[in-house]
Design a protein around this motif. Structure first.
Motif, PDB file in Angstrom:
ATOM      1  N   THR A   2     -30.345 -18.947 -59.422  1.00 57.79           N
ATOM      2  CA  THR A   2     -31.183 -19.080 -60.611  1.00 57.79           C
ATOM      3  C   THR A   2     -30.762 -17.952 -61.550  1.00 57.79           C
ATOM      4  O   THR A   2     -30.611 -16.818 -61.114  1.00 57.79           O
ATOM      5  CB  THR A   2     -32.677 -18.947 -60.277  1.00 57.79           C
ATOM      6  OG1 THR A   2     -33.042 -19.962 -59.351  1.00 57.79           O
ATOM      7  CG2 THR A   2     -33.543 -19.065 -61.522  1.00 57.79           C
ATOM      8  N   SER A  36     -31.471 -23.256 -62.959  1.00 61.68           N
ATOM      9  CA  SER A  36     -31.472 -23.240 -61.494  1.00 61.68           C
ATOM     10  C   SER A  36     -30.534 -24.326 -61.005  1.00 61.68           C
ATOM     11  O   SER A  36     -30.515 -25.428 -61.541  1.00 61.68           O
ATOM     12  CB  SER A  36     -32.870 -23.513 -60.951  1.00 61.68           C
ATOM     13  OG  SER A  36     -33.747 -22.487 -61.294  1.00 61.68           O
ATOM     14  N   SER A  37     -29.781 -23.994 -59.965  1.00 62.95           N
ATOM     15  CA  SER A  37     -28.822 -24.946 -59.428  1.00 62.95           C
ATOM     16  C   SER A  37     -29.269 -25.434 -58.061  1.00 62.95           C
ATOM     17  O   SER A  37     -29.728 -24.653 -57.234  1.00 62.95           O
ATOM     18  CB  SER A  37     -27.445 -24.295 -59.309  1.00 62.95           C
ATOM     19  OG  SER A  37     -26.552 -25.175 -58.671  1.00 62.95           O
ATOM     20  N   GLN A  38     -29.124 -26.718 -57.833  1.00 65.56           N
ATOM     21  CA  GLN A  38     -29.414 -27.307 -56.532  1.00 65.56           C
ATOM     22  C   GLN A  38     -28.198 -27.197 -55.606  1.00 65.56           C
ATOM     23  O   GLN A  38     -28.323 -27.316 -54.399  1.00 65.56           O
ATOM     24  CB  GLN A  38     -29.799 -28.780 -56.686  1.00 65.56           C
ATOM     25  CG  GLN A  38     -31.080 -28.998 -57.460  1.00 65.56           C
ATOM     26  CD  GLN A  38     -32.310 -28.692 -56.630  1.00 65.56           C
ATOM     27  OE1 GLN A  38     -32.360 -29.025 -55.459  1.00 65.56           O
ATOM     28  NE2 GLN A  38     -33.277 -28.039 -57.235  1.00 65.56           N
ATOM     29  N   GLN A  39     -27.022 -26.978 -56.205  1.00 67.42           N
ATOM     30  CA  GLN A  39     -25.798 -26.881 -55.409  1.00 67.42           C
ATOM     31  C   GLN A  39     -25.691 -25.505 -54.769  1.00 67.42           C
ATOM     32  O   GLN A  39     -26.225 -24.524 -55.283  1.00 67.42           O
ATOM     33  CB  GLN A  39     -24.574 -27.108 -56.290  1.00 67.42           C
ATOM     34  CG  GLN A  39     -24.500 -28.481 -56.877  1.00 67.42           C
ATOM     35  CD  GLN A  39     -23.284 -28.627 -57.785  1.00 67.42           C
ATOM     36  OE1 GLN A  39     -22.793 -27.658 -58.335  1.00 67.42           O
ATOM     37  NE2 GLN A  39     -22.827 -29.845 -57.933  1.00 67.42           N
ATOM     38  N   PHE A  40     -24.984 -25.446 -53.638  1.00 66.54           N
ATOM     39  CA  PHE A  40     -24.724 -24.163 -53.003  1.00 66.54           C
ATOM     40  C   PHE A  40     -23.708 -23.386 -53.831  1.00 66.54           C
ATOM     41  O   PHE A  40     -22.781 -23.965 -54.407  1.00 66.54           O
ATOM     42  CB  PHE A  40     -24.197 -24.349 -51.586  1.00 66.54           C
ATOM     43  CG  PHE A  40     -25.230 -24.857 -50.621  1.00 66.54           C
ATOM     44  CD1 PHE A  40     -26.560 -24.482 -50.714  1.00 66.54           C
ATOM     45  CD2 PHE A  40     -24.875 -25.711 -49.610  1.00 66.54           C
ATOM     46  CE1 PHE A  40     -27.506 -24.954 -49.834  1.00 66.54           C
ATOM     47  CE2 PHE A  40     -25.817 -26.183 -48.708  1.00 66.54           C
ATOM     48  CZ  PHE A  40     -27.137 -25.802 -48.825  1.00 66.54           C
ATOM     49  N   GLN A  42     -28.491 -20.708 -53.209  1.00 69.70           N
ATOM     50  CA  GLN A  42     -28.595 -21.347 -54.516  1.00 69.70           C
ATOM     51  C   GLN A  42     -28.883 -20.271 -55.550  1.00 69.70           C
ATOM     52  O   GLN A  42     -29.436 -19.226 -55.242  1.00 69.70           O
ATOM     53  CB  GLN A  42     -29.686 -22.416 -54.510  1.00 69.70           C
ATOM     54  CG  GLN A  42     -29.363 -23.557 -53.542  1.00 69.70           C
ATOM     55  CD  GLN A  42     -30.515 -24.510 -53.372  1.00 69.70           C
ATOM     56  OE1 GLN A  42     -31.670 -24.110 -53.343  1.00 69.70           O
ATOM     57  NE2 GLN A  42     -30.200 -25.788 -53.236  1.00 69.70           N
ATOM     58  N   ASN A 101     -31.417 -18.881 -50.572  1.00 71.05           N
ATOM     59  CA  ASN A 101     -30.979 -20.055 -49.801  1.00 71.05           C
ATOM     60  C   ASN A 101     -29.643 -20.596 -50.295  1.00 71.05           C
ATOM     61  O   ASN A 101     -29.458 -21.800 -50.414  1.00 71.05           O
ATOM     62  CB  ASN A 101     -32.036 -21.158 -49.833  1.00 71.05           C
ATOM     63  CG  ASN A 101     -33.352 -20.708 -49.239  1.00 71.05           C
ATOM     64  OD1 ASN A 101     -33.374 -19.903 -48.313  1.00 71.05           O
ATOM     65  ND2 ASN A 101     -34.443 -21.214 -49.776  1.00 71.05           N
TER      66      ASN A 101
END
Length: 82
Positions: free
Chosen positions: A25, A44-48, A23, A21
């Motif tokens: 990890t 893990s990143s929440q940003q695109f 993003q 999605n």
């Protein structure tokens, strides 16, 4: 005279990168050679992710198919790996 403290820079060893999605990890080890220890890191990143990363990862698909000796490897055109 003041002594300047120099912090050792770690050596990074990437074990796994997963894109989902748009993003990322990543699992990696940061190794401190002189201090003789390592940290196992999962982030893990929440940003695109940046489009350059998506493009670079897409270029690895061909190599992954070849390395894993998947059935599709016979039909992959290395010159144009669409």
């Amino acid at each position: 005279m003041e002594e300047k403290l120099v912090k050792e820079q770690p050596v990074y060893e990437i074990q796994k990168v997963k894109l989902k999605n748009n993003q990322v990890t990543a699992d990696y080890t940061e190794r401190f050679v002189e201090a003789n220890y390592k940290n196992e890191v999962i982030i893990s990143s929440q940003q695109f992710v940046h489009p350059d990363l998506l493009y670079a990862m897409s270029l690895l698909k061909t190599h992954a198919v070849k390395i894993c000796e998947m059935q599709e490897a016979g039909v992959v055109n290395i010159e144009n790996p669409s």
